[in-house]
Design a protein around this motif. Structure first.
Motif, PDB file in Angstrom:
ATOM      1  N   ALA A  32       0.836  -1.204   0.000  1.00  0.00           N
ATOM      2  CA  ALA A  32       0.000   0.000   0.000  1.00  0.00           C
ATOM      3  C   ALA A  32       0.872   1.256   0.000  1.00  0.00           C
ATOM      4  CB  ALA A  32      -0.938  -0.005   1.206  1.00  0.00           C
ATOM      5  N   ALA A  33       1.976   1.215   0.742  1.00  0.00           N
ATOM      6  CA  ALA A  33       2.891   2.359   0.793  1.00  0.00           C
ATOM      7  C   ALA A  33       3.480   2.634  -0.585  1.00  0.00           C
ATOM      8  CB  ALA A  33       4.004   2.093   1.801  1.00  0.00           C
ATOM      9  N   TYR A  34       3.905   1.568  -1.241  1.00  0.00           N
ATOM     10  CA  TYR A  34       4.473   1.732  -2.579  1.00  0.00           C
ATOM     11  C   TYR A  34       3.442   2.344  -3.528  1.00  0.00           C
ATOM     12  CZ  TYR A  34       6.445   0.746  -7.123  1.00  0.00           C
ATOM     13  OH  TYR A  34       6.904   0.875  -8.402  1.00  0.00           O
ATOM     14  N   GLN A  35       2.215   1.868  -3.456  1.00  0.00           N
ATOM     15  CA  GLN A  35       1.156   2.406  -4.313  1.00  0.00           C
ATOM     16  C   GLN A  35       0.945   3.896  -4.043  1.00  0.00           C
ATOM     17  OE1 GLN A  35      -0.362   0.762  -6.788  1.00  0.00           O
ATOM     18  NE2 GLN A  35      -1.365   2.669  -7.324  1.00  0.00           N
ATOM     19  N   ARG A  36       0.891   4.283  -2.770  1.00  0.00           N
ATOM     20  CA  ARG A  36       0.710   5.707  -2.427  1.00  0.00           C
ATOM     21  C   ARG A  36       1.900   6.527  -2.918  1.00  0.00           C
ATOM     22  NH1 ARG A  36      -2.597   2.796  -1.069  1.00  0.00           N
ATOM     23  NH2 ARG A  36      -4.428   3.107   0.190  1.00  0.00           N
ATOM     24  N   GLN A  37       3.088   5.966  -2.786  1.00  0.00           N
ATOM     25  CA  GLN A  37       4.285   6.659  -3.246  1.00  0.00           C
ATOM     26  C   GLN A  37       4.194   6.924  -4.750  1.00  0.00           C
ATOM     27  OE1 GLN A  37       7.874   4.514  -2.395  1.00  0.00           O
ATOM     28  NE2 GLN A  37       9.199   6.104  -3.203  1.00  0.00           N
ATOM     29  N   MET A  38       3.798   5.927  -5.516  1.00  0.00           N
ATOM     30  CA  MET A  38       3.703   6.078  -6.969  1.00  0.00           C
ATOM     31  C   MET A  38       2.592   7.052  -7.368  1.00  0.00           C
ATOM     32  SD  MET A  38       6.221   4.454  -8.198  1.00  0.00           S
ATOM     33  CE  MET A  38       7.060   5.040  -6.735  1.00  0.00           C
ATOM     34  N   GLU A  39       1.590   7.173  -6.511  1.00  0.00           N
ATOM     35  CA  GLU A  39       0.507   8.130  -6.760  1.00  0.00           C
ATOM     36  C   GLU A  39       0.887   9.540  -6.340  1.00  0.00           C
ATOM     37  OE1 GLU A  39      -2.987   4.800  -5.893  1.00  0.00           O
ATOM     38  OE2 GLU A  39      -2.613   6.383  -4.422  1.00  0.00           O
ATOM     39  N   GLY A  40       2.026   9.682  -5.661  1.00  0.00           N
ATOM     40  CA  GLY A  40       2.475  10.988  -5.206  1.00  0.00           C
ATOM     41  C   GLY A  40       1.986  11.372  -3.827  1.00  0.00           C
ATOM     42  N   ASN A  41       1.313  10.458  -3.128  1.00  0.00           N
ATOM     43  CA  ASN A  41       0.833  10.712  -1.779  1.00  0.00           C
ATOM     44  C   ASN A  41       1.941  10.299  -0.805  1.00  0.00           C
ATOM     45  OD1 ASN A  41      -0.494  10.948   0.643  1.00  0.00           O
ATOM     46  ND2 ASN A  41      -2.394  10.033  -0.099  1.00  0.00           N
ATOM     47  N   LEU A  42       2.945  11.150  -0.684  1.00  0.00           N
ATOM     48  CA  LEU A  42       4.163  10.778   0.025  1.00  0.00           C
ATOM     49  C   LEU A  42       3.988  10.704   1.534  1.00  0.00           C
ATOM     50  CD1 LEU A  42       6.718  12.809  -2.115  1.00  0.00           C
ATOM     51  CD2 LEU A  42       5.917  10.446  -2.417  1.00  0.00           C
ATOM     52  N   ASP A  43       3.194  11.599   2.105  1.00  0.00           N
ATOM     53  CA  ASP A  43       2.992  11.553   3.561  1.00  0.00           C
ATOM     54  C   ASP A  43       2.320  10.249   3.984  1.00  0.00           C
ATOM     55  OD1 ASP A  43       4.182  14.030   3.977  1.00  0.00           O
ATOM     56  OD2 ASP A  43       2.290  15.116   3.721  1.00  0.00           O
ATOM     57  N   GLU A  44       1.319   9.837   3.231  1.00  0.00           N
ATOM     58  CA  GLU A  44       0.643   8.573   3.542  1.00  0.00           C
ATOM     59  C   GLU A  44       1.588   7.390   3.295  1.00  0.00           C
ATOM     60  OE1 GLU A  44      -3.438   6.092   2.578  1.00  0.00           O
ATOM     61  OE2 GLU A  44      -3.210   8.129   1.798  1.00  0.00           O
ATOM     62  N   ALA A  45       2.392   7.476   2.243  1.00  0.00           N
ATOM     63  CA  ALA A  45       3.362   6.409   1.960  1.00  0.00           C
ATOM     64  C   ALA A  45       4.327   6.253   3.126  1.00  0.00           C
ATOM     65  CB  ALA A  45       4.128   6.715   0.673  1.00  0.00           C
ATOM     66  N   ILE A  46       4.808   7.365   3.658  1.00  0.00           N
ATOM     67  CA  ILE A  46       5.733   7.310   4.802  1.00  0.00           C
ATOM     68  C   ILE A  46       5.078   6.602   5.980  1.00  0.00           C
ATOM     69  CG2 ILE A  46       6.868   8.739   6.577  1.00  0.00           C
ATOM     70  CD1 ILE A  46       7.521  10.724   4.255  1.00  0.00           C
ATOM     71  N   GLN A  47       3.850   6.968   6.282  1.00  0.00           N
ATOM     72  CA  GLN A  47       3.144   6.341   7.402  1.00  0.00           C
ATOM     73  C   GLN A  47       2.997   4.839   7.183  1.00  0.00           C
ATOM     74  OE1 GLN A  47      -0.551   8.469   7.745  1.00  0.00           O
ATOM     75  NE2 GLN A  47       0.421  10.306   8.578  1.00  0.00           N
ATOM     76  N   LEU A  48       2.666   4.441   5.974  1.00  0.00           N
ATOM     77  CA  LEU A  48       2.470   3.022   5.686  1.00  0.00           C
ATOM     78  C   LEU A  48       3.796   2.251   5.717  1.00  0.00           C
ATOM     79  CD1 LEU A  48      -0.220   3.439   2.907  1.00  0.00           C
ATOM     80  CD2 LEU A  48      -0.570   2.394   5.164  1.00  0.00           C
ATOM     81  N   TYR A  49       4.863   2.836   5.190  1.00  0.00           N
ATOM     82  CA  TYR A  49       6.169   2.173   5.283  1.00  0.00           C
ATOM     83  C   TYR A  49       6.568   2.009   6.750  1.00  0.00           C
ATOM     84  CZ  TYR A  49       7.298   2.556   0.266  1.00  0.00           C
ATOM     85  OH  TYR A  49       7.318   2.420  -1.105  1.00  0.00           O
ATOM     86  N   GLU A  50       6.321   3.042   7.548  1.00  0.00           N
ATOM     87  CA  GLU A  50       6.665   2.959   8.973  1.00  0.00           C
ATOM     88  C   GLU A  50       5.857   1.869   9.680  1.00  0.00           C
ATOM     89  OE1 GLU A  50       6.202   7.050  10.215  1.00  0.00           O
ATOM     90  OE2 GLU A  50       8.284   7.513   9.691  1.00  0.00           O
ATOM     91  N   ARG A  51       4.593   1.710   9.314  1.00  0.00           N
ATOM     92  CA  ARG A  51       3.781   0.626   9.890  1.00  0.00           C
ATOM     93  C   ARG A  51       4.334  -0.734   9.489  1.00  0.00           C
ATOM     94  NH1 ARG A  51      -2.376   2.786   8.845  1.00  0.00           N
ATOM     95  NH2 ARG A  51      -2.294   4.472  10.364  1.00  0.00           N
TER      96      ARG A  51
END
Length: 177
Positions: A32-51
């Motif tokens: 999910a983090a990777y998907q958010r990252q590719m969509e440009g939603n970096l703050d959410e990607a960071i949170q998901l990678y941290e989880r």
């Protein structure tokens, strides 16, 4: 970009085969983090990678988290994540190349050479063309044009479709003529 997606898919497939619920959940957060990252939603990607890391730390998750920080221009945090990735798996090549690339971006190409050479020798790495290309950039910056040409050519040997290496070779050919 396809190489990053392949890394993501490979890790997730591997982690999802385990009986450990936390590991499978970590894989889902990573994907999910990777998907958010590719969509440009970096703050959410960071949170998901941290989880994902909190549940099951992997070199891939730290490296991709670092990559996300680099998109935000936070190269110090990006490098710190890559160092954690290397601590978890010294054979994983991506964080070595990424540190080298971040140092080049930071304006310190000479410091990047050691990291790029480590990436070239990493046992677990599918994208050897990246460190060869990046090391070519360092050599070009040093004025070692023929050596840079050799690195760009090596990058193309690993990935014949790598457009940046093709472009760098053409530019050097023009400069040398």
């Amino acid at each position: 970009m396809n190489d990053a997606r392949d890394n993501c898919e490979h890790l997730c497939e591997h982690l999802e085969t385990t009986d450990d619920l936390a590991v499978r959940e970590a894989a889902r957060y990573f994907q999910a983090a990777y998907q958010r990252q590719m969509e440009g939603n970096l703050d959410e990607a960071i949170q998901l990678y941290e989880r994902s890391i909190a549940l099951h730390p992997t070199a891939e998750a730290h490296t991709f988290l670092g990559w996300t920080y680099s998109f935000l221009g936070d190269l110090d945090r990006a490098i710190a994540e890559c160092l954690q990735a290397i601590e978890l798996d010294p054979d994983f090549g991506n964080p070595y190349n990424d540190i080298g690339a971040y140092l080049i971006e930071r304006g310190d190409p000479l410091s990047s050479a050691l990291w790029l050479k480590r990436a070239m020798k990493a046992r677990r790495y599918e994208c050897y063309f990246y460190p060869h290309f990046n090391y070519g950039r360092v050599l070009e910056w040093q004025g070692r044009w023929l050596d840079a040409m050799q690195e760009y050519t090596t990058a193309l040997a690993y990935n014949p479709d790598y457009a940046l290496a093709k472009k760098a070779i053409r530019q050097l050919q023009c400069r040398l003529n």
